[in-house]
Structures are given as structure tokens and as C-alpha cells.
Design an enzyme around this catalytic site. Sequence first.
Site, PDB file in Angstrom:
ATOM      1  N   LYS A  71       3.529   4.977 -16.171  1.00 17.11           N
ATOM      2  CA  LYS A  71       4.177   3.754 -15.691  1.00 17.11           C
ATOM      3  C   LYS A  71       5.675   3.972 -15.526  1.00 17.11           C
ATOM      4  O   LYS A  71       6.263   3.564 -14.544  1.00 17.11           O
ATOM      5  CB  LYS A  71       3.970   2.583 -16.683  1.00 17.11           C
ATOM      6  N   GLU A 114       6.432   6.193 -12.587  1.00 14.16           N
ATOM      7  CA  GLU A 114       6.178   5.544 -11.301  1.00 14.16           C
ATOM      8  C   GLU A 114       7.265   4.550 -10.926  1.00 14.16           C
ATOM      9  O   GLU A 114       7.740   4.555  -9.804  1.00 14.16           O
ATOM     10  CB  GLU A 114       4.859   4.754 -11.367  1.00 14.16           C
ATOM     11  N   ARG A 125       0.820  -1.211   0.000  1.00  9.91           N
ATOM     12  CA  ARG A 125       0.000   0.000   0.000  1.00  9.91           C
ATOM     13  C   ARG A 125       0.856   1.264   0.000  1.00  9.91           C
ATOM     14  O   ARG A 125       0.370   2.344  -0.315  1.00  9.91           O
ATOM     15  CB  ARG A 125      -0.912   0.007   1.228  1.00  9.91           C
ATOM     16  N   GLU A 129      -0.705   6.747 -20.059  1.00  6.62           N
ATOM     17  CA  GLU A 129      -0.494   5.628 -19.134  1.00  6.62           C
ATOM     18  C   GLU A 129       0.939   5.084 -19.250  1.00  6.62           C
ATOM     19  O   GLU A 129       1.567   4.753 -18.250  1.00  6.62           O
ATOM     20  CB  GLU A 129      -1.547   4.539 -19.404  1.00  6.62           C
ATOM     21  N   ASN A 157      -5.713   5.309  10.250  1.00  5.44           N
ATOM     22  CA  ASN A 157      -5.534   5.556   8.822  1.00  5.44           C
ATOM     23  C   ASN A 157      -6.557   6.619   8.449  1.00  5.44           C
ATOM     24  O   ASN A 157      -7.724   6.493   8.799  1.00  5.44           O
ATOM     25  CB  ASN A 157      -5.798   4.239   8.060  1.00  5.44           C
ATOM     26  N   GLY A 158      -6.121   7.686   7.772  1.00  3.68           N
ATOM     27  CA  GLY A 158      -7.058   8.755   7.395  1.00  3.68           C
ATOM     28  C   GLY A 158      -6.513  10.093   7.850  1.00  3.68           C
ATOM     29  O   GLY A 158      -5.328  10.229   8.164  1.00  3.68           O
TER      30      GLY A 158
HETATM   31  C1  G6P Z   1      -2.767   5.551  -6.589  1.00  2.48           C
HETATM   32  C2  G6P Z   1      -2.025   4.394  -7.210  1.00  2.48           C
HETATM   33  C3  G6P Z   1      -2.320   4.320  -8.695  1.00  2.48           C
HETATM   34  C4  G6P Z   1      -3.814   4.255  -8.931  1.00  2.48           C
HETATM   35  C5  G6P Z   1      -4.541   5.424  -8.262  1.00  2.48           C
HETATM   36  C6  G6P Z   1      -6.047   5.238  -8.284  1.00  2.48           C
HETATM   37  O1  G6P Z   1      -2.207   6.744  -7.023  1.00  2.48           O
HETATM   38  O2  G6P Z   1      -0.632   4.522  -6.992  1.00  2.48           O
HETATM   39  O3  G6P Z   1      -1.713   3.161  -9.247  1.00  2.48           O
HETATM   40  O4  G6P Z   1      -4.073   4.250 -10.296  1.00  2.48           O
HETATM   41  O5  G6P Z   1      -4.162   5.523  -6.891  1.00  2.48           O
HETATM   42  O6  G6P Z   1      -6.373   4.112  -7.531  1.00  2.48           O
HETATM   43  P1  G6P Z   1      -7.722   3.303  -7.670  1.00  2.48           P
HETATM   44  O7  G6P Z   1      -7.625   2.240  -6.628  1.00  2.48           O
HETATM   45  O8  G6P Z   1      -8.817   4.289  -7.384  1.00  2.48           O
HETATM   46  O9  G6P Z   1      -7.794   2.774  -9.042  1.00  2.48           O
END
Ligand code: G6P
Length: 614
Positions: free
Chosen positions: A491, A494, A28, A487, A106-107
Site C-alpha cells: 500500500k 503504491e 483504471r 500488504e 484494449n488488450g
Molecule cells: C492491479 C491493481 C492491484 C490489484 C491487482 C489484482 O495491479 O493495481 O490493486 O490488487 O491488479 O487485481 P484483481 O482485480 O485481480 O484483484
Amino acid sequence: MCGIVGFTSRNRPAIGPLVNGLRRLEYRGYDSAGVALESADGIKVYKQTGKVAELDSLLSRALPEGERGKYTLGIAHTRWATHGLPTVANAHPHIADEGRLALVHNGIIENYAALRAGLEKRGAKFLSQTDTEVVAHLVAAFDKGDFLTAVAEALKRVEGTYGIAAISARHPGEMVVARKGSPLVIGVGEDDIVVASDVSAIVAYTRQVIYLKDGDIARITPKGVDIHTLDNSPVTREVQEVDWDIGAIEKGGYEHFMLKEIFEQPDALANTIRGRLDPAGGTAFLSGLSLSPRELAAVRRVVIVGCGTSLHAGMVGKYLFEKLADIPTAPEQAAEFRYSNPIVGPDDWVMALSQSGETADTLAAVRESIRKGALVSGLCNVVGSTIAREAGRGVYLHAGPEISVASTKAFTAQVTALLMTALKLGRTRRLSFEDGDRLVKEISRLPELVGKVLEGNDAIAKVAEKYAKADDMFFIGRGMLHPVALEGALKIKEVAYVHAEGYQAAELKHGPIALLSEKTPVVALLADIPGKEKTLGNVQECRARLAPVVGVVTEGDEAAAAAVTDALVIPKTCAELSPIVTVVVLQLFAYHVARLRGCEIDQPRNLAKSVTVE
Ligand code: G6P
């Protein structure tokens, strides 16, 4: 983002399951970790910056094997810094009541500054810069004998979002957990109960889970789970069975989860498609939408909300809906949408795209759209996630758990699900049976087509080697390949930390071309879709500025292959499927560049898998 684990057992030490749970939540994204353990002697807290492995070695040094048996209750946390640097002091658990109470969260607590000032006036001593610590002190302040009531009273004063777990030496054997806006799942085993931010930290112990709802608070003891609302009314939540097992969240021989998930795509897409194509009607079955043809025919506009990779999938969706169903479609970044006082109403269909189903901004966009009377649906991968539940209707991706932070199989599954939705919508309008039939046939070939792309892995790795040292890259594409260019750039940013930008092929000459040189590779998306010839013209413009061009070209397209410096081949398919086969090449390209640059691929720096804060 932050991960929570809680464990209590009739007979087993908690340390192992807590640390293993944290390991499962590492994906996460986090920067420090900690554990609080309860025994007859009180509560002990261990915290560490960096990886869970470092916390584990701290625990090994501090707690010899022989001593571990006395701790059968504990809470643990991985922190993704928001308020305050990633230091040991700011790591969770936070303590109050002179070390008798420990809490993980968390939050974001939005009114923490005012709460902290009030608590400090009454003598509370704060040890961290976090928003969380105020909750620990508040709970201690409200503890008049019943732990659940104390936590509930504290949470009533809190504005913001939370998933929390707390233990107190004043209430031995009890853990209280609660959620509002941040996920929390309870796994109910024979002798053990595990709480976690998501089921990946639970399935090693049990597949029987309870998804808490916003506003729920639960008292957990080894004997069972007792769920209430914050106003102390008891509520019943169904126990559900998770439909995948531990193997799905292990690497299974791959070096990284990212590579495993890229290679899982033929199976993942087969699962997304399974049972959803209707060859007799030239359309799709999407029963989770629960919409009649009449309701579908009444939709005047589609709005697709999402963030990150999900937003890019939504941008592909625009082309699919407009092409196949003649419906104006607006993809919107979820945070921008929610704060724009969006113009949506009963004629609009708002689709929320989210792999995790927990992204805070996407969830807020769902709530705002429901408030405004729009038709709302979710397109999520995680079953039982908040967006899936609150949207009330939708399409599950069934792509299996995605552990790598960089999303891969979720993107292709999202585009596939959008394509089937566009097909269904189109067939309530002007899309003919013949066109529907053609698409049904092509969609059923998708797993095989993606399998063919994966066969090119070695060739892609070779090309990646040539460009792995580049500091900047451009990705260009037209039409439905433009979001794929975005995208591809995302990638590589990232996972490989390469500065990259995605552009509409025609836009490059309106500025970015100034940056081109022999040092800036351009990745050109040249699948057979309308406009390909024009993109080939743009390739020439790049090469005339000495930029090397990597082309993603259809097999047998000699002209395209000859126009580029390096060609990466995709199988022949229709335009609607070209984003999917093309993106798989870009995923592998980013993966190999990252590997060659020695990057930490599955957990890139600063990133989180599930972004539960705004
Ligand atoms: C984060 C992740 C991304 C993802 C985005 C949306 O930034 O690192 O990989 O695309 O959140 O996440 P979701 O779970 O809403 O698709």
C-alpha cells in the site's frame, strides 16, 4: 488499464457522454486519451497525452457548443502504454482508410509485427508504434460492404486479446464492438446505447446492461444491438440489471476514493457477510459455490491464485484453511502458476481471487486449472466479470465498486469471504460446532470491529506525520500477519511511493536488519496471535539498531504498547480476524503518508486498476 467508451444516440450529442465515460474510467490507470466522432462530414479524431481534462479542453477549443449536436456517434479511449511511448501518435483512436475508419482497442495483439509487415507491403501507412493500428488497417482491408463482417474477418487474423470499438464513415450510424479477453459491456438505454470497459461508465445513463462474452461481436446503432459470433452466427445475450447506482462511484464528500473506500469497509463487510452465516449449524452458507458437503469433504488441497493485493488475501487464506479445515493450501502468484505446468487435478480446489475479475494472469490460471480437471471457483467483486463467469461457481464479495487503484475494501472482503469458506470447509471436517459457533459470532461483529479501527483515524494520521518523510520502511508480521505486512508495504509503495518491504518478523535478522537505522521505521504487527511474544523480541532487535517501531497493538496490551515507539490500537478479536482489523490501520497509515507527501492517491503513477495484459 485501457478504457473504452462508445456512445450512440437517436438525439443526443455524443461528446459529453464520451468524455464523462472516460472520466469514470480514469481510475483504471492511463497516460493518454482520445475521441473519434462521426458526422455526415466524416470522422474527426482528437487525442491528447495526459489527463482526460486536457482532452476535454482540447475538445472545447476545437468544437464549439453549437457544432456538437451533429455528432451523435463516437468512440473514446484512455490508453495505458504497452507498445510505444505515451505520445499523441500512439494514443487511440487509430485511423485507417484515409481517415474514414477509427478504432480503439484494449488488450495486446501478439502477432502485430507480422501483420504490420504484410499490411505495409500492400501500401498501408502506419502512423504509430502501437499493436492496435494493425487492426484498424486490417478492418479497412476486409471492408467489402458490411462493417461487422469486415471487423470479424480482421479479428480472425489476430492473435492475442482485445476489446475493440470501431466506426467508419463508409457505414454511417454504425459502431462495431467485439471482445476476446478484455471486458466490454453494452448499456442499453431508451434512446442511447453506451459501450464501455466497465459499468462505471454506463450507470449514469442506464442500469440495463449486456456483458459481451469472449468471441462476441456486435453491431450497434441507435435502434439496437445485434450480437454475433465471429463466424457470423447470431447469438442472444441476456440484459441484466446493475444492482448499484451512480452514488456508489462518486466521492461522497471524501477527498479521495481511497479514503472513502477505507471508510466504507464496515458496510462492505456487512454486505459480504449478509445471509451467509448459519448460527444454527456453526457454519456458513455459500450458495454460489454449489458444492455439497460430500464434495467439500473430498477436497484434498486448496490452491489460491491471484495477483497484487488479491494474492496477499490468498496468502492469509492459506493460514485460515490450514487452521480451520486442516487442508494443505498453496497460494500462488497467478502468472507463475499458469506458466509452471501446475500440478493440479480433480482432488484440488483452485480458488481464483480477483477484485475486478478481469486480471489476465488470474484468468489464464482459471482456464489452465479447468483444463486439468480441478474444481475451480472465483472470488470476485465485479459481478458478471470474466473470471466469475468462466469459473462457473464462486463467492461474490458484494463490496461495491472499488475505484481507487490501491485496493482496500476488496482485500478485507476477500479475507472475510475466505474465512467463511474455511469455516464451511472446516465444518465438513474436524472443526467442532463450538469452534464454528465462536467464529460465526466473531464474524458477525466484524463491521463493528472495523468501525472501531476507523475511529483511530486521527491518531493514525498523527503517527503518519512523524514518518511521512522516510525513504524506506519495513513491515513485519508472523503467521497470518505476514501477508498483512506484505500488504502494508504494498500500500505504501503504491500510493506514497515509499520504498517498503514486508517480511516475516523472524526473517528480518537474516539480512534486512543490515539496513536498519534511525531513518528506517519498522511497522510491527502485534495483534494477539500465537507468536506475538516472539515478534516483540524482534521489535527489541530493531530498536537496538535505533529503528523507530510503529506497533499495531491490541487495546489493553500495555506490554506491546510500551515496547514500541508509537502504538496504533486495534480492538480485541480472535486470531482469524486479526488480519482484517490490522490491515485497516495500515491502509489508513499509507493513505495519510501519501497525502502528506502530496501524491496522486487514487491514480498512482504507472499503475492500473485492472491488469488485462500479462
Ligand atoms: C492491479 C491493481 C492491484 C490489484 C491487482 C489484482 O495491479 O493495481 O490493486 O490488487 O491488479 O487485481 P484483481 O482485480 O485481480 O484483484
